[in-house]
Design a protein around this motif. Sequence first.
Motif, PDB file in Angstrom:
ATOM      1  N   LYS A   1      86.944  -2.080  24.413  1.00 50.73           N
ATOM      2  CA  LYS A   1      88.279  -1.484  24.376  1.00 50.73           C
ATOM      3  C   LYS A   1      88.352  -0.230  25.232  1.00 50.73           C
ATOM      4  O   LYS A   1      89.398   0.089  25.766  1.00 50.73           O
ATOM      5  N   THR A   2      87.237   0.477  25.341  1.00 53.87           N
ATOM      6  CA  THR A   2      87.286   1.692  26.134  1.00 53.87           C
ATOM      7  C   THR A   2      86.880   1.435  27.574  1.00 53.87           C
ATOM      8  O   THR A   2      87.079   2.260  28.429  1.00 53.87           O
ATOM      9  N   ARG A   3      86.296   0.275  27.821  1.00 56.63           N
ATOM     10  CA  ARG A   3      85.843  -0.012  29.185  1.00 56.63           C
ATOM     11  C   ARG A   3      86.522  -1.299  29.618  1.00 56.63           C
ATOM     12  O   ARG A   3      86.262  -2.359  29.076  1.00 56.63           O
ATOM     13  N   ARG A   4      87.392  -1.186  30.619  1.00 54.30           N
ATOM     14  CA  ARG A   4      88.215  -2.333  30.964  1.00 54.30           C
ATOM     15  C   ARG A   4      87.492  -3.356  31.841  1.00 54.30           C
ATOM     16  O   ARG A   4      87.686  -4.551  31.712  1.00 54.30           O
ATOM     17  N   GLU A   5      86.675  -2.883  32.778  1.00 52.60           N
ATOM     18  CA  GLU A   5      86.096  -3.833  33.720  1.00 52.60           C
ATOM     19  C   GLU A   5      85.161  -4.793  32.975  1.00 52.60           C
ATOM     20  O   GLU A   5      84.517  -4.407  32.013  1.00 52.60           O
ATOM     21  N   PRO A   6      85.127  -6.070  33.415  1.00 55.14           N
ATOM     22  CA  PRO A   6      84.297  -7.042  32.702  1.00 55.14           C
ATOM     23  C   PRO A   6      82.824  -6.668  32.776  1.00 55.14           C
ATOM     24  O   PRO A   6      82.376  -6.054  33.737  1.00 55.14           O
ATOM     25  N   GLN A   7      82.090  -7.057  31.755  1.00 52.74           N
ATOM     26  CA  GLN A   7      80.667  -6.796  31.709  1.00 52.74           C
ATOM     27  C   GLN A   7      79.987  -7.551  32.839  1.00 52.74           C
ATOM     28  O   GLN A   7      80.407  -8.628  33.215  1.00 52.74           O
ATOM     29  N   ALA A   8      78.907  -6.954  33.337  1.00 54.29           N
ATOM     30  CA  ALA A   8      78.233  -7.558  34.478  1.00 54.29           C
ATOM     31  C   ALA A   8      77.715  -8.952  34.130  1.00 54.29           C
ATOM     32  O   ALA A   8      77.777  -9.858  34.944  1.00 54.29           O
ATOM     33  N   GLU A   9      77.232  -9.120  32.893  1.00 54.21           N
ATOM     34  CA  GLU A   9      76.613 -10.402  32.544  1.00 54.21           C
ATOM     35  C   GLU A   9      77.655 -11.493  32.325  1.00 54.21           C
ATOM     36  O   GLU A   9      77.348 -12.660  32.324  1.00 54.21           O
ATOM     37  N   GLU A  10      78.924 -11.076  32.149  1.00 48.86           N
ATOM     38  CA  GLU A  10      79.957 -12.067  31.884  1.00 48.86           C
ATOM     39  C   GLU A  10      80.415 -12.764  33.165  1.00 48.86           C
ATOM     40  O   GLU A  10      80.620 -13.960  33.193  1.00 48.86           O
ATOM     41  N   SER A  11      80.602 -11.970  34.227  1.00 50.72           N
ATOM     42  CA  SER A  11      81.091 -12.586  35.450  1.00 50.72           C
ATOM     43  C   SER A  11      79.905 -13.086  36.266  1.00 50.72           C
ATOM     44  O   SER A  11      78.798 -12.565  36.172  1.00 50.72           O
ATOM     45  N   VAL A  12      80.186 -14.092  37.060  1.00 47.20           N
ATOM     46  CA  VAL A  12      79.130 -14.663  37.895  1.00 47.20           C
ATOM     47  C   VAL A  12      78.763 -13.680  38.997  1.00 47.20           C
ATOM     48  O   VAL A  12      77.620 -13.547  39.394  1.00 47.20           O
ATOM     49  N   LEU A  13      79.791 -12.954  39.478  1.00 47.39           N
ATOM     50  CA  LEU A  13      79.590 -12.017  40.587  1.00 47.39           C
ATOM     51  C   LEU A  13      79.036 -10.708  40.051  1.00 47.39           C
ATOM     52  O   LEU A  13      79.581 -10.126  39.115  1.00 47.39           O
ATOM     53  N   ASN A  14      77.948 -10.247  40.619  1.00 48.34           N
ATOM     54  CA  ASN A  14      77.411  -8.937  40.277  1.00 48.34           C
ATOM     55  C   ASN A  14      78.069  -7.926  41.202  1.00 48.34           C
ATOM     56  O   ASN A  14      77.682  -7.764  42.357  1.00 48.34           O
ATOM     57  N   THR A  15      79.111  -7.237  40.673  1.00 51.47           N
ATOM     58  CA  THR A  15      79.963  -6.396  41.520  1.00 51.47           C
ATOM     59  C   THR A  15      79.167  -5.297  42.199  1.00 51.47           C
ATOM     60  O   THR A  15      79.322  -5.044  43.392  1.00 51.47           O
ATOM     61  N   ARG A  16      78.299  -4.656  41.392  1.00 57.18           N
ATOM     62  CA  ARG A  16      77.552  -3.523  41.949  1.00 57.18           C
ATOM     63  C   ARG A  16      76.693  -3.947  43.125  1.00 57.18           C
ATOM     64  O   ARG A  16      76.633  -3.299  44.160  1.00 57.18           O
ATOM     65  N   LYS A  17      76.057  -5.132  42.902  1.00 60.38           N
ATOM     66  CA  LYS A  17      75.164  -5.615  43.949  1.00 60.38           C
ATOM     67  C   LYS A  17      75.972  -5.989  45.193  1.00 60.38           C
ATOM     68  O   LYS A  17      75.570  -5.681  46.321  1.00 60.38           O
ATOM     69  N   ALA A  18      77.133  -6.613  44.965  1.00 56.87           N
ATOM     70  CA  ALA A  18      77.964  -7.048  46.080  1.00 56.87           C
ATOM     71  C   ALA A  18      78.434  -5.845  46.895  1.00 56.87           C
ATOM     72  O   ALA A  18      78.403  -5.856  48.135  1.00 56.87           O
ATOM     73  N   VAL A  19      78.844  -4.775  46.182  1.00 57.49           N
ATOM     74  CA  VAL A  19      79.316  -3.572  46.870  1.00 57.49           C
ATOM     75  C   VAL A  19      78.185  -2.965  47.688  1.00 57.49           C
ATOM     76  O   VAL A  19      78.350  -2.568  48.839  1.00 57.49           O
ATOM     77  N   ARG A  20      76.993  -2.953  47.055  1.00 54.48           N
ATOM     78  CA  ARG A  20      75.844  -2.369  47.737  1.00 54.48           C
ATOM     79  C   ARG A  20      75.531  -3.149  49.019  1.00 54.48           C
ATOM     80  O   ARG A  20      75.270  -2.581  50.077  1.00 54.48           O
ATOM     81  N   PHE A  21      75.621  -4.479  48.904  1.00 49.74           N
ATOM     82  CA  PHE A  21      75.312  -5.335  50.040  1.00 49.74           C
ATOM     83  C   PHE A  21      76.336  -5.141  51.142  1.00 49.74           C
ATOM     84  O   PHE A  21      75.990  -4.957  52.313  1.00 49.74           O
TER      85      PHE A  21
END
Lengths: 180, 306
Positions: free
Chosen positions: B256-276
């Motif tokens: 409820k306090t954190r809107r962005e989906p959890q990393a383990e839920e989505s197939v895409l690892n956002t942090r890794k993608a941004v880093r790449f």
Amino acid sequence: MRPLTEDESKAVFTKLANYIGKNLIHLIDRQDEPYCFRLQKDRVYYVSESSMRLGISVARPNLVSLGTCFGKFSKSGKFKLHVTALDYLAQYAKYKVWIKPNGEMPFLYGNHVVKAHLGRITEDTPEHQGVVVFSMKDIPLGFGVTARSTVDTRKLDPTAIIVFHQADVGEYLRDEDTLF
Amino acid sequence: MQRNSNQSVTVEKETPLEVDPGYLTVTDLNPVDEESYNENLEAHLQSLARDGVQALYASLFTLPTRPSPDGPLAQLPPPKTQLPRAKPLPKPKPQTKWEAFAAAKGIQHKVRDRREWDEEKQDWVNRWGRNGKNKQIEEQWITEVPLNADADYDPRKVARDARKERVAKNEKKHAQNVTRAAAAANPRDARKTDIEKTLATTRISTASMGKFDKKLDGEKKIRGVKRKFDPTEKSVSDEAKASVALLSRLESDAKKTRREPQAEESVLNTRKAVRFASKGRGGLALGREAAGGRSSRGGRGRGGKR
């Protein structure tokens, strides 16, 4: 021996979830045999239903231990994980750290993991995340909490602490009498 | 005088009879004629009753009628007589602390509308509840952050915490009002529990915390609140179900306090993608590059060192 109250369960689950995340469900809802958490003299035990039912018939002062001790509640109600929970944590750990052979002994004596001893680390480990520490031969040695995220570790000097020590298998010898 | 009018259709009295056709009631306000009363009671009462019924019938026949299979039916007007209420009056509600204060200060109660006008939406929105205005900061897609805020400053969480705190405070005040009202309703009981509490406190307020004090005659042992636990031999599957429910509740609280989906839920690892995509320089650099790509600042290599 009694089941945990809701507040106690919350404390235990949040601690465990810090290491194994959603895999916690595999501990609660097991396919092979029903397991449960039981509290006995401030200690939390993870027991199969059958041995729990056997344990019921033992009087409280006589019951020393049963199942796997996961940790204990402090007097102020905080939950502390013991190294005895390592088997389950290592099995389901989300984030892992492998340390080089020359770093194994310092860690097993209760020291933090420094960067020089770091062999491998799960990529994208965030800061202050519970991690399980392995030797390079994939033997679980203990667990701790990351001091820096994986990206930040690149810039650090070799003596900087990467993982704060929480428990290690050396405690089996050091804290033998109070551990279980 | 009644004898003569025995067969008459009109009833004449000193004080006219009060007829209430709504209740089918006739009230005779005339004083009792003592002479005829003493002479023959039965006859007196019968004549009184006849007069009353006659007056009632006369009034009934003047009423508008409605045809029915059983003949015409008179339509009774609403009753005129005021009857006293059957139940006692309700007791006034005990005042809350605020109400007492407002009454003492002469503060007028203003009824706040449940909805309020939203300038941006140009519409009436709920003040609280579903899509409530009090959750606006938590739900809007972009929020201003103070200049000197920490790196992990989460305006959504701050707003939510403040709102939850207000709710908790209100609940606390409500509970206090309820106990105050209960104490006011039964001051004897309130005093009794108060004295018991004080006594229990004084008994453990000695140097030995009450352990080595002289016991008085008939003094009872202090008993605290007894804790209650689930039975040990409960069904383990039920316990597992309760644990899973607790887990999902813990997760939903965190979400409820954190809107962005959890990393383990989505197939895409956002942090890794941004880093790449940003070659390890982070999302900010990537955004700057995308924005200033065609501007004079241009170039990737030069853009970093300004």
